[in-house]
Write a protein that holds these residues in place. Structure first.
Motif, PDB file in Angstrom:
ATOM      1  N   HIS A  23       0.816  -1.204   0.000  1.00 18.01           N
ATOM      2  CA  HIS A  23       0.000   0.000   0.000  1.00 18.01           C
ATOM      3  C   HIS A  23       0.850   1.254   0.000  1.00 18.01           C
ATOM      4  O   HIS A  23       1.914   1.321   0.587  1.00 18.01           O
ATOM      5  CB  HIS A  23      -0.997   0.011   1.164  1.00 18.01           C
ATOM      6  CG  HIS A  23      -0.407  -0.312   2.491  1.00 18.01           C
ATOM      7  ND1 HIS A  23       0.163   0.612   3.310  1.00 18.01           N
ATOM      8  CD2 HIS A  23      -0.307  -1.486   3.150  1.00 18.01           C
ATOM      9  CE1 HIS A  23       0.587   0.029   4.412  1.00 18.01           C
ATOM     10  NE2 HIS A  23       0.313  -1.241   4.337  1.00 18.01           N
ATOM     11  N   ALA A  73      -7.337   0.537   5.305  1.00 15.22           N
ATOM     12  CA  ALA A  73      -7.414   0.822   3.865  1.00 15.22           C
ATOM     13  C   ALA A  73      -8.024  -0.362   3.129  1.00 15.22           C
ATOM     14  O   ALA A  73      -8.850  -0.189   2.226  1.00 15.22           O
ATOM     15  CB  ALA A  73      -6.022   1.147   3.317  1.00 15.22           C
ATOM     16  N   LYS A  74      -7.643  -1.572   3.546  1.00 13.47           N
ATOM     17  CA  LYS A  74      -8.224  -2.761   2.894  1.00 13.47           C
ATOM     18  C   LYS A  74      -9.735  -2.802   3.098  1.00 13.47           C
ATOM     19  O   LYS A  74     -10.489  -3.113   2.169  1.00 13.47           O
ATOM     20  CB  LYS A  74      -7.601  -4.040   3.434  1.00 13.47           C
ATOM     21  CG  LYS A  74      -8.326  -5.300   2.914  1.00 13.47           C
ATOM     22  CD  LYS A  74      -7.795  -6.589   3.528  1.00 13.47           C
ATOM     23  CE  LYS A  74      -8.521  -7.820   3.010  1.00 13.47           C
ATOM     24  NZ  LYS A  74      -9.825  -8.070   3.619  1.00 13.47           N
ATOM     25  N   GLN A  77     -11.446  -0.295   0.885  1.00  9.72           N
ATOM     26  CA  GLN A  77     -11.459  -0.768  -0.499  1.00  9.72           C
ATOM     27  C   GLN A  77     -12.423  -1.939  -0.686  1.00  9.72           C
ATOM     28  O   GLN A  77     -13.080  -2.048  -1.720  1.00  9.72           O
ATOM     29  CB  GLN A  77     -10.038  -1.146  -0.941  1.00  9.72           C
ATOM     30  CG  GLN A  77      -9.228   0.102  -1.280  1.00  9.72           C
ATOM     31  CD  GLN A  77      -7.730  -0.064  -1.050  1.00  9.72           C
ATOM     32  OE1 GLN A  77      -7.267  -1.140  -0.688  1.00  9.72           O
ATOM     33  NE2 GLN A  77      -6.982   1.010  -1.242  1.00  9.72           N
ATOM     34  N   ASP A  78     -12.526  -2.784   0.348  1.00 10.87           N
ATOM     35  CA  ASP A  78     -13.460  -3.920   0.246  1.00 10.87           C
ATOM     36  C   ASP A  78     -14.916  -3.440   0.201  1.00 10.87           C
ATOM     37  O   ASP A  78     -15.730  -3.980  -0.549  1.00 10.87           O
ATOM     38  CB  ASP A  78     -13.262  -4.897   1.415  1.00 10.87           C
ATOM     39  CG  ASP A  78     -12.013  -5.774   1.254  1.00 10.87           C
ATOM     40  OD1 ASP A  78     -11.361  -5.701   0.188  1.00 10.87           O
ATOM     41  OD2 ASP A  78     -11.688  -6.523   2.193  1.00 10.87           O
ATOM     42  N   ASN A  80     -15.799  -0.536  -0.876  1.00  7.33           N
ATOM     43  CA  ASN A  80     -15.872   0.169  -2.146  1.00  7.33           C
ATOM     44  C   ASN A  80     -16.139  -0.789  -3.308  1.00  7.33           C
ATOM     45  O   ASN A  80     -16.957  -0.521  -4.197  1.00  7.33           O
ATOM     46  CB  ASN A  80     -14.535   0.911  -2.341  1.00  7.33           C
ATOM     47  CG  ASN A  80     -14.655   2.032  -3.308  1.00  7.33           C
ATOM     48  OD1 ASN A  80     -15.461   1.965  -4.224  1.00  7.33           O
ATOM     49  ND2 ASN A  80     -13.872   3.084  -3.125  1.00  7.33           N
ATOM     50  N   SER A  81     -15.469  -1.947  -3.275  1.00  9.35           N
ATOM     51  CA  SER A  81     -15.604  -2.896  -4.386  1.00  9.35           C
ATOM     52  C   SER A  81     -16.759  -3.868  -4.167  1.00  9.35           C
ATOM     53  O   SER A  81     -17.046  -4.680  -5.033  1.00  9.35           O
ATOM     54  CB  SER A  81     -14.311  -3.700  -4.516  1.00  9.35           C
ATOM     55  OG  SER A  81     -14.179  -4.551  -3.383  1.00  9.35           O
ATOM     56  N   SER A  97     -11.281   7.475  -3.975  1.00  5.12           N
ATOM     57  CA  SER A  97     -10.160   6.925  -4.732  1.00  5.12           C
ATOM     58  C   SER A  97      -9.293   6.118  -3.774  1.00  5.12           C
ATOM     59  O   SER A  97      -9.436   6.213  -2.545  1.00  5.12           O
ATOM     60  CB  SER A  97      -9.324   8.062  -5.313  1.00  5.12           C
ATOM     61  OG  SER A  97      -8.693   8.770  -4.245  1.00  5.12           O
ATOM     62  N   GLU A  98      -8.376   5.349  -4.344  1.00  6.20           N
ATOM     63  CA  GLU A  98      -7.485   4.565  -3.497  1.00  6.20           C
ATOM     64  C   GLU A  98      -6.648   5.489  -2.603  1.00  6.20           C
ATOM     65  O   GLU A  98      -6.409   5.188  -1.439  1.00  6.20           O
ATOM     66  CB  GLU A  98      -6.583   3.692  -4.371  1.00  6.20           C
ATOM     67  CG  GLU A  98      -5.807   2.727  -3.507  1.00  6.20           C
ATOM     68  CD  GLU A  98      -5.027   1.687  -4.290  1.00  6.20           C
ATOM     69  OE1 GLU A  98      -5.405   1.408  -5.438  1.00  6.20           O
ATOM     70  OE2 GLU A  98      -4.058   1.176  -3.724  1.00  6.20           O
ATOM     71  N   ALA A 101      -8.658   6.622   0.335  1.00  7.67           N
ATOM     72  CA  ALA A 101      -8.763   5.531   1.314  1.00  7.67           C
ATOM     73  C   ALA A 101      -7.486   5.455   2.153  1.00  7.67           C
ATOM     74  O   ALA A 101      -7.539   5.288   3.376  1.00  7.67           O
ATOM     75  CB  ALA A 101      -9.021   4.200   0.596  1.00  7.67           C
ATOM     76  N   GLN A 102      -6.346   5.595   1.490  1.00 11.96           N
ATOM     77  CA  GLN A 102      -5.057   5.558   2.215  1.00 11.96           C
ATOM     78  C   GLN A 102      -4.933   6.730   3.180  1.00 11.96           C
ATOM     79  O   GLN A 102      -4.410   6.591   4.288  1.00 11.96           O
ATOM     80  CB  GLN A 102      -3.874   5.626   1.229  1.00 11.96           C
ATOM     81  CG  GLN A 102      -3.814   4.535   0.183  1.00 11.96           C
ATOM     82  CD  GLN A 102      -3.464   3.177   0.759  1.00 11.96           C
ATOM     83  OE1 GLN A 102      -3.161   3.052   1.943  1.00 11.96           O
ATOM     84  NE2 GLN A 102      -3.540   2.151  -0.068  1.00 11.96           N
TER      85      GLN A 102
END
Ligand code: HEC
Ligand code: HEC
Length: 222
Positions: A23, A73-74, A77-78, A80-81, A97-98, A101-102
């Protein structure tokens, strides 16, 4: 059977340790702004997770302060997806955006862990059952100790194994049940699914209550 299962777990854990999620670095200041003011598209995170990131025990909103940035962050993103399903959480992050998230993850990870305010209504025998599961497991039912993966004192290990110590029991229980009924299945190698599906409802209550009473601070000397 038991030995086979523990070998499987060990293999799973080792694989996670040697392949950490890659990351980018997040910017905690940019994250703070998103958390406190939002991006104009919905409720800011602090509306539910609290101004100090302490969450909400009654509502079952998790504490995010002090959790590992890579883990957070994971999860963002999880959601999000759609790999992690929550009708309440998904709309909050589905346009990030990624990098955002970070940034948010870096901000929450940098916050001090607020002292737990939850008064436990658990009985002594419940807490004893929870402690045994957390530290020794229940090998008759092929359940390894939670601390095998979640670390000493269940205070978390790296970005794969989140801290459970001091997390709200209401939230821990809800997540264990989500794994049991197949609603949460974003764990690498189904490591948590294998554990959760073996827990009785009595054990879920007990271990959630016990973990909630634990100190989130690293042990001074062991
Ligand atoms: C309306 C209330 C609400 C808002 C607003 C909200 N959350 Fe959540 N959050 C929740 C709930 C409820 C859960 C648990 C959902 C589940 O079961 O997966 C959660 C879970 C999470 C988790 C998973 C934590 C863990 O330990 O796995 C993260 C990370 C998170 N939220 C980040 C955010 C961020 C970042 C924002 C702002 C952009 C935000 N949340 C806004 C209610 C909210
Ligand atoms: C074999 C390794 C392993 C063992 C043993 C294990 N866990 Fe986990 N656990 C994980 C992993 C990996 C995750 C993170 C999943 C993800 O990335 O979403 C996790 C996540 C969790 C979460 C979600 C935390 C959050 O913030 O959302 C809870 C609750 C949890 N575990 C409870 C337990 C309990 C209780 C035990 C003991 C009865 C236990 N775990 C034993 C691997 C394990």
């Amino acid at each position: 059977m038991t030995r086979q299962f523990s070998r499987l777990l060990l293999a799973g854990c080792t694989a996670l340790f040697i392949t950490p999620l890659s990351h980018a670095q997040g910017d905690p200041d940019a994250g703070a702004q998103l958390v406190n003011q939002g991006d104009g598209s919905g409720a800011p995170c602090m509306a539910c997770h609290g101004p100090d990131g302490g969450g909400n025990a009654v509502a079952g909103f998790p504490r995010l302060a002090g959790l590992d940035a890579g883990y957070l962050a994971k999860q963002i993103q999880d959601y999000n997806s759609g790999r992690r399903v929550s009708p309440v959480m998904q709309p909050n992050v589905d346009n990030f955006s990624e990098q955002q998230a970070q940034d948010i993850a870096a901000y929450y990870a940098s916050l001090p862990v607020p002292a737990s305010t939850a008064a436990s209504s658990a009985s002594e025998s419940q807490l004893a059952m929870g402690k045994k599961l957390a530290e020794e497991g229940d090998w008759d039912n092929s359940i390894p100790p939670c601390s095998t993966c979640h670390g000493p004192g269940n205070r978390g290990v790296g970005d794969a194994f989140p801290a459970l110590a001091g997390q709200h029991p209401s939230y821990i229980k809800q997540q264990l049940e989500a794994w049991q009924n197949g609603q949460r299945k974003n764990d690498p190698n189904q490591l948590m699914t294998a554990v959760a599906e073996r827990l009785s409802s009595e054990q879920v209550e007990a271990v959630a209550a016990y973990l909630g009473t634990l100190s989130t601070q690293p042990a001074k000397a062991q």
